[in-house]
Scaffold this active site. Structure first.
Site: not given
Ligand SMILES: [Zn+2]
Length: 310
Positions: A158, A166, A169, A277
């Protein structure tokens, strides 16, 4: 096998929207099968012979270090739960609010530490590597506590609170700055009465690649997003060679361990659960050790008498 996993993942895109959801019916097992064993001596025999150990970890391991998940009863940041803020739509609508949420989560981690479960896993990897044996940690946790504990071979399915990506990019970078940008200093308070900081986009974390200046986002898999295929391929390779699989702080029948543990089990490889659990009665998963994993895991992974340490 890889294709089947990718197909499974593709079909289960919604799994991200309901990480606590049970695996699809197809992946459930008949309930009339025998209960798994809680015999530690038997587990230790299997452990002593294992050469490649895959350890799948989930939220329970982080919870024992006091890491908030913003899920379930009482799990709110301001008036929202994670599934309302950890989405591409929420970020598109209000990047400032989502960044406040992640800034808060990053800052919280400054005061959180690996617990005995994290440490037992890291120590086991270090010790076994000297014996030509491997341990890999496959985790859904984004807090990097496994890394902090010293785990080297880590697959973060994850992503991480301490990586950015970004939106322009696509560059992914490690980022441990506190605060991550000046405008977020002192922001992110979780109390319900706190007002949004409403930070302009240009003052939120920005890409530092040459001339890009794109808006950065947390490099985490949000609800409704797919897992990184490269990470999935790496996970698949590990699952194909493992000869013992541990499921820690989550259950092998809930996402994401449900994507991984059944195929291991189907090869006849023992799967051992360490969690709070109750587990469905099934002998597919050979062992189940109930209780806090910080208590149950250290003795399970401690040096076995047959281990020769040079
Ligand atoms: Zn960037």
């Amino acid at each position: 096998m890889l294709m089947s996993l990718l197909r499974f993942t593709g079909r289960r895109l919604v799994s991200q929207t309901c990480p606590g959801l049970k695996a699809s019916k197809k992946h459930k097992f008949p309930l009339e099968m025998a209960r798994p064993s809680s015999n530690m001596a038997d587990f230790r025999e299997v452990f002593a012979k294992a050469k490649h150990i895959a350890i799948i970890t989930g939220a329970g391991v982080s919870a024992e270090s006091g890491v908030p998940t913003f899920r379930g009863a009482g799990g709110f940041w301001r008036k929202w739960q994670a599934q309302e803020l950890a989405t591409p739509e929420a970020f598109a609508r209000n990047p400032s609010r989502v960044w406040e949420f992640y800034h808060y989560r990053r800052e919280v981690m400054l005061s959180k530490h690996p617990n005995p479960a994290h440490i037992a896993i890291a120590e086991c990897e270090k010790r076994l590597s000297k014996q030509g044996r491997s341990v890999v940690v496959i985790t859904q946790n984004i807090d990097e506590l496994h890394r902090k504990a010293g785990t080297k071979h880590l697959l973060e399915i994850h992503g991480s609170l301490f990586k950015t990506r970004c939106t322009n990019c696509g560059n992914v970078a490690a980022n441990y700055k506190s605060p991550i940008c000046p405008a977020l200093a002192g922001k992110g308070a979780p109390d319900p009465e706190t007002q949004d900081a409403a930070i302009p986009v240009e003052a939120l974390p920005q890409c530092e690649e040459d001339g890009c200046n794109g808006l950065l986002r947390p490099h985490v898999v949000w609800f409704g997003e797919t897992l990184d295929p490269d990470i999935l391929t790496a996970v698949e390779k590990e699952l194909e060679i493992c000869d013992l699989c541990l499921v820690v702080g989550t259950s092998s029948v809930v996402y994401p361990a449900a994507m991984f543990a059944p195929q291991v089990s189907a090869r006849g490889v023992p799967v051992a659960e360490f969690n709070m659990e109750a587990t469905p009665a099934t002998n597919r998963f050979r062992f189940h050790f109930p209780g806090p994993c910080g208590t149950t895991l250290p003795p399970a992974l401690a040096r076995h008498q047959t281990e020769i340490i040079s």
